[in-house]
Design an enzyme around this catalytic site. Structure first.
Site, PDB file in Angstrom:
ATOM      1  N   LYS A  76      46.525  37.567  58.868  1.00 42.43           N
ATOM      2  CA  LYS A  76      46.286  39.116  58.514  1.00 42.43           C
ATOM      3  C   LYS A  76      45.693  39.346  60.438  1.00 42.43           C
ATOM      4  O   LYS A  76      45.923  40.419  60.843  1.00 42.43           O
ATOM      5  CB  LYS A  76      44.885  39.498  58.091  1.00 42.43           C
ATOM      6  N   TYR A  88      44.879  33.196  54.965  1.00 42.86           N
ATOM      7  CA  TYR A  88      44.811  34.936  55.184  1.00 42.86           C
ATOM      8  C   TYR A  88      44.359  35.753  56.295  1.00 42.86           C
ATOM      9  O   TYR A  88      44.636  36.436  56.545  1.00 42.86           O
ATOM     10  CB  TYR A  88      44.658  35.230  53.520  1.00 42.86           C
ATOM     11  N   SER A 144      43.560  43.288  57.981  1.00 40.71           N
ATOM     12  CA  SER A 144      42.760  43.329  56.779  1.00 40.71           C
ATOM     13  C   SER A 144      41.036  42.869  57.610  1.00 40.71           C
ATOM     14  O   SER A 144      41.454  42.068  58.917  1.00 40.71           O
ATOM     15  CB  SER A 144      42.600  42.009  55.645  1.00 40.71           C
TER      16      SER A 144
END
Length: 300
Positions: free
Chosen positions: A166, A162, A149
């Site tokens: 990622k 997150y 991401s």
């Protein structure tokens, strides 16, 4: 393109994973449709999403079986590999798409928030890759497609867990590409721009944030699937790369490389670094405020 190839797609019950599974099957692949069926934060479980995708594939004349395992558990990842071998006698492609979100500003983030996101995204990708690595080595072929991401590549507010997961997946994918190249195994990353239920959990309070959400909704999950199928094609020789998909645009991210250096023959002190080296490089630093395309990558 994938006639007879066996593909495992994790997190395939909804959103991006669902469309990948459907197109893999449409392209001739035999698909293990994995989805725990949990909520966006990983809570709960429901067999319905994965089974509905399997039913849709079969109704269109394709081959698929459902799997309801949790990628964060090594034994469930191993079971997916064993299911592929039992059902189809092979495994050729692993798409590491499963994910959850627990967004919170960092100073309020709990250890559980951190651990749960890392477990699904990063450890889950490791578990799946590790479960099939020996088989890929033995058959001298295989393909990993891992989902990263821009939150990991660039950073984002309220997503330290997150983002770390990622970017960790990028490191894992690039190392897989290096370690497994001698066995004709490829590994690439995709950073998708698409509307999903996870994106839908991000708060949109200001007019600018609401407008951005509306633009993101135009980027349907189905836009991601063609690149996945092309990377899974056994004639593809691309490996170790990071791609992005934004609506009808496919782009390649640059690899981290030194872009500017400063040398001082007599060596450095903290003061000379502060006064000379850092100012010389400052123009290449990303700004820390959220502005323009640095964090949002809004479509034109």
């Amino acid at each position: 393109m994938l006639d007879g190839k066996v593909v495992v797609v994790t997190g395939a019950g909804r959103g991006i994973g669902r469309d990948i599974a459907l197109m893999m099957a449409k392209s001739g692949g035999r698909v293990i449709v994995n989805d725990l069926g949990g909520a966006a934060d990983g809570a709960g479980a429901d067999a319905t999403p994965a089974q509905e995708v399997v039913d849709e594939i079969k109704a269109a004349g394709g081959e698929a079986v459902a799997n309801f395992g949790n990628v964060a558990k090594p034994e469930d990842a191993k079971a997916m590999y064993e299911q592929a071998m039992d059902e189809f006698g092979a495994i050729d492609v692993v798409v590491n798409n499963a994910g959850i979100l627990r967004d919170v500003i960092f100073h309020k983030m709990t250890e559980a928030d951190w651990d749960s996101v890392i477990a699904v995204h990063l450890k889950g990708s490791f578990n799946m890759a590790h479960a099939v690595a020996a088989q890929f080595k033995m058959q001298a072929s295989g393909c990993f497609i891992n989902f990263t991401s821009t939150s990991g590549l660039i950073g984002n507010f309220g997503q330290a867990n997150y983002s770390a997961a990622k970017l960790g997946i990028v490191g894992l994918s690039k190392s897989l590409a290096l370690d497994m190249a001698r066995f004709n195994v490829r590994s690439n990353c995709i950073a998708p721009f698409a509307w999903s239920r996870l994106i839908g959990t991000i708060p949109a309070k200001t007019d600018a944030e609401k407008a951005r959400v509306e633009r993101i909704k135009e980027m349907t999950p189905a836009k991601i699937a063609p690149l996945c199928v092309a990377l899974a094609d056994p004639t593809c020789d691309v490996t170790g790369q990071i791609f992005g998909v934004r609506n009808n645009e496919i782009f390649l991210f640059s690899q981290p490389r030194p872009i500017r250096s400063a040398h001082r023959s007599e060596g450095w002190t903290p003061e000379t670094v502060r006064d000379h080296a850092l100012p010389a490089m400052k123009s290449d630093f990303y700004p820390l405020e959220r502005s323009g395309d640095i964090f949002t990558w809004d479509p034109v």
